[in-house]
Design a protein around this motif. Structure first.
Motif, short mmCIF file in Angstrom:
data_model
loop_
_atom_site.label_atom_id
_atom_site.label_comp_id
_atom_site.label_asym_id
_atom_site.label_seq_id
_atom_site.Cartn_x
_atom_site.Cartn_y
_atom_site.Cartn_z
N SER A 111 0.88 -1.18 -0.04
CA SER A 111 0.08 -0.01 -0.05
C SER A 111 0.88 1.24 -0.01
CB SER A 111 -1.06 0.13 1.07
OG SER A 111 -0.52 -1.07 2.28
N MET A 112 2.02 1.13 0.75
CA MET A 112 2.93 2.45 0.56
C MET A 112 3.44 2.61 -0.79
SD MET A 112 2.75 4.03 3.26
CE MET A 112 4.03 5.06 3.31
N PHE B 135 8.19 11.00 3.51
CA PHE B 135 8.99 10.13 4.11
C PHE B 135 8.72 10.34 5.71
CE2 PHE B 135 13.34 9.64 6.61
CZ PHE B 135 13.40 8.34 6.07
N VAL B 136 8.29 11.26 6.26
CA VAL B 136 8.22 11.22 7.81
C VAL B 136 6.95 10.34 8.12
CG1 VAL B 136 7.61 12.70 9.72
CG2 VAL B 136 9.41 13.11 8.20
N PHE B 137 5.93 10.76 7.11
CA PHE B 137 4.72 10.14 7.31
C PHE B 137 4.82 8.52 7.19
CE2 PHE B 137 1.01 8.17 5.25
CZ PHE B 137 0.04 8.58 6.10
N GLY B 138 5.65 8.05 6.13
CA GLY B 138 5.70 6.63 5.93
C GLY B 138 6.62 6.17 7.19
N VAL C 264 3.84 2.67 13.45
CA VAL C 264 2.47 1.83 13.97
C VAL C 264 2.21 0.54 13.33
CG1 VAL C 264 -0.12 2.75 13.60
CG2 VAL C 264 1.51 4.31 13.97
N VAL C 265 2.42 0.33 12.30
CA VAL C 265 1.96 -0.92 11.82
C VAL C 265 2.90 -2.37 12.70
CG1 VAL C 265 2.24 -2.49 9.60
CG2 VAL C 265 1.36 -0.30 9.60
N THR C 266 3.93 -1.82 12.84
CA THR C 266 4.80 -3.03 13.42
C THR C 266 5.11 -2.73 14.75
OG1 THR C 266 6.81 -1.63 13.18
CG2 THR C 266 6.33 -3.13 11.43
N SER C 267 4.27 -1.93 15.57
CA SER C 267 4.34 -1.62 17.12
C SER C 267 4.10 -2.72 17.87
CB SER C 267 3.61 -0.42 17.32
OG SER C 267 3.82 -0.21 18.66
N HIS D 98 4.98 3.00 22.43
CA HIS D 98 5.66 3.21 20.91
C HIS D 98 4.49 3.54 20.03
CE1 HIS D 98 7.20 1.09 17.29
NE2 HIS D 98 8.37 1.74 17.57
N LEU D 99 3.60 2.93 19.98
CA LEU D 99 2.36 3.36 19.08
C LEU D 99 1.85 4.80 18.99
CD1 LEU D 99 0.48 1.28 17.37
CD2 LEU D 99 -1.31 2.12 18.68
N VAL D 100 2.00 5.41 20.44
CA VAL D 100 1.47 6.49 20.54
C VAL D 100 2.48 7.64 19.95
CG1 VAL D 100 0.74 8.59 22.23
CG2 VAL D 100 0.04 6.00 22.43
N VAL D 101 3.79 7.31 20.29
CA VAL D 101 5.01 8.01 19.80
C VAL D 101 4.99 8.22 18.33
CG1 VAL D 101 7.45 8.34 19.72
CG2 VAL D 101 6.25 7.94 21.95
N CYS D 102 4.82 6.85 17.65
CA CYS D 102 4.78 6.75 16.30
C CYS D 102 3.79 7.56 15.70
CB CYS D 102 4.75 5.42 15.69
SG CYS D 102 6.24 4.35 15.95
N LEU D 103 2.22 7.64 16.09
CA LEU D 103 1.40 8.37 15.69
C LEU D 103 1.78 9.81 15.73
CD1 LEU D 103 -1.44 7.25 14.85
CD2 LEU D 103 -2.44 8.12 16.90
N GLY D 104 2.70 10.25 16.82
CA GLY D 104 3.20 11.56 16.81
C GLY D 104 4.17 11.96 15.56
N VAL D 105 4.80 10.89 15.41
CA VAL D 105 5.39 11.02 14.21
C VAL D 105 4.69 11.38 12.91
CG1 VAL D 105 7.36 10.00 12.68
CG2 VAL D 105 7.52 9.95 15.17
N VAL D 106 3.83 10.51 12.70
CA VAL D 106 2.91 10.52 11.68
C VAL D 106 2.40 12.20 11.57
CG1 VAL D 106 0.73 9.99 10.52
CG2 VAL D 106 2.26 8.36 11.26
N GLN D 107 1.88 12.51 12.69
CA GLN D 107 1.29 14.06 12.63
C GLN D 107 2.58 15.07 12.27
OE1 GLN D 107 -1.06 15.11 16.01
NE2 GLN D 107 -1.86 16.60 15.01
#
Lengths: 255, 119
Positions: free
Chosen positions: A13-14, B16-19, B25-28, B33-42
């Protein structure tokens, strides 16, 4: 779903998303060549119309105050959500915990290190001054309610590290925080309604604009909304910090 | 038509940052760790907002000590970003509080194990 399947789905998907994204970039104007017409217009009229020399603050608390109000609602809802989630029911507390007035009172000294105590005590006054300055001068120079509120919210935490939990709760009592975060939001809403009642529209500026741009008491509604935001943001963040510090101390106690 | 990389660098950095965040998030295997990754997405939205508001040679949109006609960058996206940062911090606090509740109720912080317990 197994990890391998998940990886396959993610990279597939990416790949598709990346191809579409790069494809869509080709026709976009390159970065740095021109900004939107709305932004051009605001840059031209904001300073003479609002007397705020910081156009970012003029947008946040002036032209787009309604958006900022909605963002503050999100902030308020998130803080209320944390307080609902973190609150323990009485059956969850054990006997020793119920006897004590407040978990923050149990822990005698916050920090064992003299270096930490000296540094945080020195920083508390500086942070308070910087926070108030940033909050009050948002309409003149970079700053405003959000930035100032965050800096101010760090002050009780510095006091907690420098002195004791009692001091922390004395300068930031929980009922005060609850009133302050509600009052901050109500003041924001009230200024909006003042525009609707005495002006032409919701969040219309009806307050005097002050003598000239770049004066601290200029810009009418922008300064008032910025101060209401300061109260809301600082009270909300101190409330969040209190909830988490409380929880950490409770966990240490039950160990 | 070739894509000019330097002309679209903020767009690509944001992607790139979004990816990176989404990969986390996918591999958390841990909710924090998941919450921090969501912060990176944002944070990818910050890059794109500041990027699209940029103007070559533009200064900050603060006219306290410069003439009002000086070209400046887009103030709207900066206002959006500044409220966004504060709201993100509170929403992250809310998510961390939820993670704490999950830990007390389910006794684990691994998202996979929580699903296994329920299912």
């Amino acid at each position: 779903m197994s990890l391998r399947k998940r990886f396959a789905l993610f990279f597939f998907s990416m790949g598709v998303l990346g191809a579409l994204y790069v494809g869509s970039l080709v026709d976009l104007p390159p970065i740095g060549h021109g900004i939107g017409a709305y932004a051009e217009m605001l840059l031209e009229i904001a300073v003479p119309e609002t007397h705020a020399t910081d156009v970012v603050a003029a947008v946040t608390f002036g032209y787009r105050a309604i958006d900022t109000f909605i963002e503050e609602l999100i902030l308020f809802a998130a803080v209320v959500g944390v307080s609902v989630i973190m609150r323990r029911h009485s059956d969850e507390r054990d006997a020793t915990e119920r006897e004590l007035e407040h978990p923050l009172m149990i822990h005698p000294a916050s920090s064992e290190s003299d270096a930490v105590r000296a540094l945080t005590a020195a920083l508390a006054g500086i942070s308070l001054t910087v926070g108030l300055y940033t909050a009050a001068h948002g309409q003149v120079s970079p700053g405003g309610g959000f930035q100032g509120g965050i800096v101010l919210a760090s002050v009780p935490l510095l006091v907690y590290l420098a002195a004791s939990p009692e001091r922390y709760l004395r300068i930031a009592p929980i009922p005060l925080l609850e009133y302050a975060k509600a009052l901050g939001l109500l003041a924001f809403l009230g200024i909006g309604f003042a525009g609707a009642l005495f002006g032409q529209a919701f969040f219309d500026n009806v307050f005097p604009l002050g003598p000239r741009p770049s004066s601290v008491v200029s810009s009418g509604m922008i300064l008032l909304l910025s101060l209401a935001t300061t109260v809301e943001v600082s009270a909300g963040f101190v409330y969040l910090l209190t909830s988490f510090v409380e929880e950490a101390l409770r966990q240490r106690l039950t160990k | 038509m070739m894509l000019e990389i330097h002309a679209h660098l903020p767009h690509l950095v944001a992607a790139f940052v979004f990816g990176c965040g989404l990969y986390g998030v996918v591999t958390s295997r841990h909710l924090v760790h998941l919450v921090v990754c969501l912060g990176v997405v944002q944070s990818s939205t910050y890059v794109i907002l500041v990027g699209i508001g940029h103007r070559q040679g533009g200064t900050a949109p603060v006219f306290i000590d410069i003439p009002p006609s000086t070209p400046a960058v887009d103030p709207i996206v900066q206002a959006l970003m500044l409220t966004d940062i504060v709201v993100q911090a509170t929403v992250m606090a809310l998510l961390l509080a939820l993670a704490l509740q999950v830990h007390t109720r389910a006794g684990t912080m691994n998202p996979d194990e929580i699903c296994r317990l329920r299912g």
